[in-house]
Design a protein around this motif. Structure first.
Motif, PDB file in Angstrom:
ATOM      1  N   LYS A 295       0.839  -1.211   0.000  1.00 43.93           N
ATOM      2  CA  LYS A 295       0.000   0.000   0.000  1.00 43.93           C
ATOM      3  C   LYS A 295       0.873   1.260   0.000  1.00 43.93           C
ATOM      4  CE  LYS A 295      -3.659   0.233   2.639  1.00 43.93           C
ATOM      5  NZ  LYS A 295      -4.743   0.467   1.680  1.00 43.93           N
ATOM      6  N   PHE A 296       1.956   1.213   0.782  1.00 41.03           N
ATOM      7  CA  PHE A 296       2.850   2.372   0.796  1.00 41.03           C
ATOM      8  C   PHE A 296       3.503   2.576  -0.573  1.00 41.03           C
ATOM      9  CE2 PHE A 296       7.265   3.779   0.905  1.00 41.03           C
ATOM     10  CZ  PHE A 296       7.092   5.091   1.343  1.00 41.03           C
ATOM     11  N   ILE A 297       3.949   1.496  -1.183  1.00 35.56           N
ATOM     12  CA  ILE A 297       4.588   1.600  -2.503  1.00 35.56           C
ATOM     13  C   ILE A 297       3.628   2.198  -3.523  1.00 35.56           C
ATOM     14  CG2 ILE A 297       5.527   0.249  -4.424  1.00 35.56           C
ATOM     15  CD1 ILE A 297       6.690  -1.674  -2.313  1.00 35.56           C
ATOM     16  N   LEU A 298       2.352   1.805  -3.455  1.00 38.52           N
ATOM     17  CA  LEU A 298       1.365   2.343  -4.390  1.00 38.52           C
ATOM     18  C   LEU A 298       1.124   3.840  -4.162  1.00 38.52           C
ATOM     19  CD1 LEU A 298      -1.257  -0.566  -4.514  1.00 38.52           C
ATOM     20  CD2 LEU A 298       0.477   0.047  -6.211  1.00 38.52           C
ATOM     21  N   VAL A 299       1.084   4.254  -2.895  1.00 36.28           N
ATOM     22  CA  VAL A 299       0.918   5.676  -2.601  1.00 36.28           C
ATOM     23  C   VAL A 299       2.109   6.473  -3.119  1.00 36.28           C
ATOM     24  CG1 VAL A 299       0.788   7.390  -0.752  1.00 36.28           C
ATOM     25  CG2 VAL A 299      -0.588   5.303  -0.617  1.00 36.28           C
TER      26      VAL A 299
ATOM     27  N   ALA B 268       4.065   5.598  -5.540  1.00 33.92           N
ATOM     28  CA  ALA B 268       3.996   5.574  -7.001  1.00 33.92           C
ATOM     29  C   ALA B 268       2.995   6.612  -7.513  1.00 33.92           C
ATOM     30  CB  ALA B 268       3.602   4.183  -7.483  1.00 33.92           C
ATOM     31  N   THR B 269       1.903   6.803  -6.785  1.00 31.58           N
ATOM     32  CA  THR B 269       0.907   7.813  -7.161  1.00 31.58           C
ATOM     33  C   THR B 269       1.515   9.210  -7.141  1.00 31.58           C
ATOM     34  OG1 THR B 269      -0.900   6.463  -6.274  1.00 31.58           O
ATOM     35  CG2 THR B 269      -1.329   8.814  -6.563  1.00 31.58           C
ATOM     36  N   LEU B 270       2.274   9.504  -6.092  1.00 29.00           N
ATOM     37  CA  LEU B 270       2.943  10.806  -6.005  1.00 29.00           C
ATOM     38  C   LEU B 270       3.936  10.985  -7.151  1.00 29.00           C
ATOM     39  CD1 LEU B 270       3.623  11.015  -2.149  1.00 29.00           C
ATOM     40  CD2 LEU B 270       1.961  12.340  -3.464  1.00 29.00           C
ATOM     41  N   ALA B 271       4.700   9.946  -7.430  1.00 27.42           N
ATOM     42  CA  ALA B 271       5.691  10.028  -8.508  1.00 27.42           C
ATOM     43  C   ALA B 271       5.015  10.245  -9.859  1.00 27.42           C
ATOM     44  CB  ALA B 271       6.535   8.753  -8.541  1.00 27.42           C
ATOM     45  N   LEU B 272       3.925   9.549 -10.114  1.00 25.62           N
ATOM     46  CA  LEU B 272       3.201   9.704 -11.371  1.00 25.62           C
ATOM     47  C   LEU B 272       2.614  11.105 -11.497  1.00 25.62           C
ATOM     48  CD1 LEU B 272       1.407   6.243 -11.503  1.00 25.62           C
ATOM     49  CD2 LEU B 272       3.159   7.054 -13.095  1.00 25.62           C
ATOM     50  N   GLY B 273       2.144  11.674 -10.375  1.00 22.12           N
ATOM     51  CA  GLY B 273       1.612  13.028 -10.397  1.00 22.12           C
ATOM     52  C   GLY B 273       2.677  14.058 -10.758  1.00 22.12           C
TER      53      GLY B 273
ATOM     54  N   ALA C 129      -6.508   1.271  -6.769  1.00 20.83           N
ATOM     55  CA  ALA C 129      -6.031  -0.054  -6.359  1.00 20.83           C
ATOM     56  C   ALA C 129      -5.590  -0.033  -4.903  1.00 20.83           C
ATOM     57  CB  ALA C 129      -4.887  -0.495  -7.263  1.00 20.83           C
ATOM     58  N   GLU C 130      -4.908   1.047  -4.510  1.00 24.60           N
ATOM     59  CA  GLU C 130      -4.428   1.140  -3.123  1.00 24.60           C
ATOM     60  C   GLU C 130      -5.596   1.162  -2.144  1.00 24.60           C
ATOM     61  OE1 GLU C 130      -3.536   2.838   0.643  1.00 24.60           O
ATOM     62  OE2 GLU C 130      -4.700   3.885  -0.911  1.00 24.60           O
ATOM     63  N   VAL C 131      -6.675   1.824  -2.515  1.00 22.81           N
ATOM     64  CA  VAL C 131      -7.839   1.921  -1.627  1.00 22.81           C
ATOM     65  C   VAL C 131      -8.447   0.555  -1.359  1.00 22.81           C
ATOM     66  CG1 VAL C 131     -10.197   2.810  -1.452  1.00 22.81           C
ATOM     67  CG2 VAL C 131      -8.364   4.290  -2.288  1.00 22.81           C
ATOM     68  N   PHE C 132      -8.441  -0.319  -2.367  1.00 24.84           N
ATOM     69  CA  PHE C 132      -9.105  -1.617  -2.236  1.00 24.84           C
ATOM     70  C   PHE C 132      -8.188  -2.724  -1.720  1.00 24.84           C
ATOM     71  CE2 PHE C 132     -12.027   0.553  -5.073  1.00 24.84           C
ATOM     72  CZ  PHE C 132     -13.262   0.151  -4.564  1.00 24.84           C
ATOM     73  N   ILE C 133      -6.937  -2.417  -1.497  1.00 25.87           N
ATOM     74  CA  ILE C 133      -6.035  -3.416  -0.918  1.00 25.87           C
ATOM     75  C   ILE C 133      -6.095  -3.306   0.604  1.00 25.87           C
ATOM     76  CG2 ILE C 133      -3.627  -4.130  -0.628  1.00 25.87           C
ATOM     77  CD1 ILE C 133      -3.119  -3.283  -3.486  1.00 25.87           C
ATOM     78  N   PRO C 134      -6.473  -4.364   1.319  1.00 31.97           N
ATOM     79  CA  PRO C 134      -6.578  -4.301   2.782  1.00 31.97           C
ATOM     80  C   PRO C 134      -5.200  -4.482   3.430  1.00 31.97           C
ATOM     81  CG  PRO C 134      -7.173  -6.482   2.035  1.00 31.97           C
ATOM     82  CD  PRO C 134      -6.873  -5.681   0.780  1.00 31.97           C
TER      83      PRO C 134
END
Length: 337
Positions: free
Chosen positions: A58-62, A64-69, A321-326
Motif C-alpha cells: 500500500k505504501f509503494i502504491l501511494v 507511485a501515485t505521487l511520482a506519477l503526479g 487499487a491502493e484503496v481496495f487493498i486491505p
C-alpha cells in the motif's frame, strides 16, 4: 527524443526521500512496539490477520501515485516527426488591433470589434506560413502575443481580445506602431509587415514620426478601416450610449483618411472592411507577395505529443487499487466437529 516540458517539476520527486525515511521509521516503531508489549507468541496470535507485506505494498502504491503526479506535471513529450526541423519561407507580421470603446459601435454588425476579429481570424489562416504577433491598443498599447508560428495560440489570444484589455481609452496608433516595431527584427530592412485594424477615430500627432521610422526600417503597414462615415453611438456598460460633457450622444465615425495616410507613407495599402473573407484575402495576397526569409521550423515553434494524460490515468488506477487493498489477510478457520 522524449523530453520534459517543465523540468523544474521533477524536483518534486525529492519529496519521496523523506516519505520513504518516514515509512522506514514507522516500520521500526512497529517492530519495537511489538517487542515492548511482551509475549511474542501472544502478540502473533492477536495480530495473525495483519499483513506487513500488504502494508508495504500500500505504501509503494501511494509513493507511485505521487511520482506519477509529478511526472504528469513535468509533461513528458515527444516532438512530432519533422516538426520544427524544416525551413520555410515567410515574413514577420504584427497585427495591431484597436480595442477602444469606439470599436463597440454597431454601424457594423455585430460590432466593429467582432467584425475585425472575424477578419483577423480568417487572415491568420491565409498567412500561416509566416510568424504572427498581436498588439492590442486603445489609449495605450499592449503586446498580447509575441511573434509565433503557432496558429492555434494566435487564434486563442485573438479570441480573448476585448475592450477591457486596455484601461486607458483613446486611439494611440503611434504607441501601437511603436510596440509593433519593437517586436520586429530591427537588423533587417525587409521581411516585416504590420496590419493595423482600427476605426482611426482620433488623430495622433506622433504617428507621422513613427511612420518614418517604420519606413526606414523596411516595415510595410497595411491598414484596415472599419466603421462608416456617418458613424454610430458608442454603447457603454448598462447598454447606454456614451455622452460628452454636455450630455450629447457621442457619435464615432471612421477616419478613413488617417488610415490611408498611414498605409501610403510606408508603401502599404488601405482596405475598408466590408466583408471579412474578401478583405482578409486581399491583405493576405499582399503579405504573401512580399520578399520572404527562411524561418527555422516555421518560426521555431514545434508541435509535440504529450504523455501527461497517460500518467494521470495510471495515477488514478494506482490510487484506486491502493484503496481496495486491505492491510489484513484472509485466514482459514477450521471448525471442530
Amino acid at each position: 527524443m522524449l523530453t520534459f516540458e517543465y523540468n523544474k517539476f521533477l524536483l518534486g520527486l525529492l519529496v519521496l526521500i523523506p516519505i520513504a525515511l518516514l515509512f522506514a521509521g514507522v516500520l521500526r516503531w512497529k517492530r519495537n512496539t511489538r517487542k515492548a508489549l511482551g509475549d511474542e507468541q501472544l502478540i502473533d496470535a492477536l495480530t495473525a490477520n495483519y499483513s506487513p507485506r500488504l502494508y508495504r505494498i500500500k505504501f509503494i502504491l501511494v509513493a507511485a501515485t505521487l511520482a506519477l503526479g509529478v511526472l504528469a506535471m513535468a509533461n513528458l513529450r515527444r516532438p512530432l516527426a519533422g516538426e520544427g526541423d524544416e525551413k520555410r519561407a515567410g515574413i514577420d507580421v504584427m497585427i495591431a488591433l484597436d480595442v477602444s470603446k469606439s470599436m463597440l459601435s454597431q454601424d457594423v454588425k455585430p460590432s466593429r470589434l467582432e467584425k475585425a476579429k472575424q477578419c483577423v481570424n480568417t487572415l491568420i489562416d491565409q498567412i500561416d506560413n509566416n510568424r504572427i504577433g498581436l498588439v492590442l491598443f486603445a489609449g495605450q498599447a499592449y503586446l498580447q502575443m509575441p511573434l509565433t508560428s503557432d496558429i492555434a495560440a494566435s487564434k486563442l489570444y485573438l479570441s480573448n481580445a476585448n475592450t477591457d484589455a486596455v484601461a486607458v481609452q483613446g486611439t494611440a496608433i503611434s504607441s501601437a506602431l511603436q510596440l509593433c516595431q519593437n517586436s520586429l527584427d530591427t537588423k533587417e530592412k525587409k521581411y516585416k509587415a504590420v496590419v493595423l485594424i482600427s476605426d482611426g477615430e482620433d488623430h495622433d500627432p506622433k504617428t507621422n514620426v513613427m511612420l518614418q521610422d517604420l519606413y526606414d526600417n523596411g516595415v510595410v503597414v497595411y491598414t484596415i478601416g472599419i466603421g462608416t462615415a456617418s458613424g454610430s453611438p458608442i454603447i457603454e456598460e448598462g447598454n447606454v450610449y456614451k455622452t460628452d460633457i454636455n450630455g450629447q450622444t457621442v457619435i464615432s465615425k471612421l477616419n478613413k483618411e488617417e488610415l490611408k495616410n498611414i498605409a501610403q507613407k510606408t508603401g502599404g495599402a488601405y482596405y475598408h472592411l466590408d466583408e471579412s473573407a474578401a478583405t482578409a484575402a486581399a491583405v493576405a495576397t499582399q503579405l504573401n507577395s512580399m520578399d520572404k526569409k527562411q524561418l527555422e521550423g516555421n518560426g521555431g515553434a514545434r508541435q509535440y505529443t504529450s504523455y501527461f494524460p497517460y500518467f494521470i490515468a495510471l495515477m488514478i488506477i494506482v490510487l484506486v487499487a491502493e484503496v481496495f487493498i486491505p492491510e489484513t489477510r484472509k485466514t482459514l478457520v477450521y471448525e471442530k466437529r
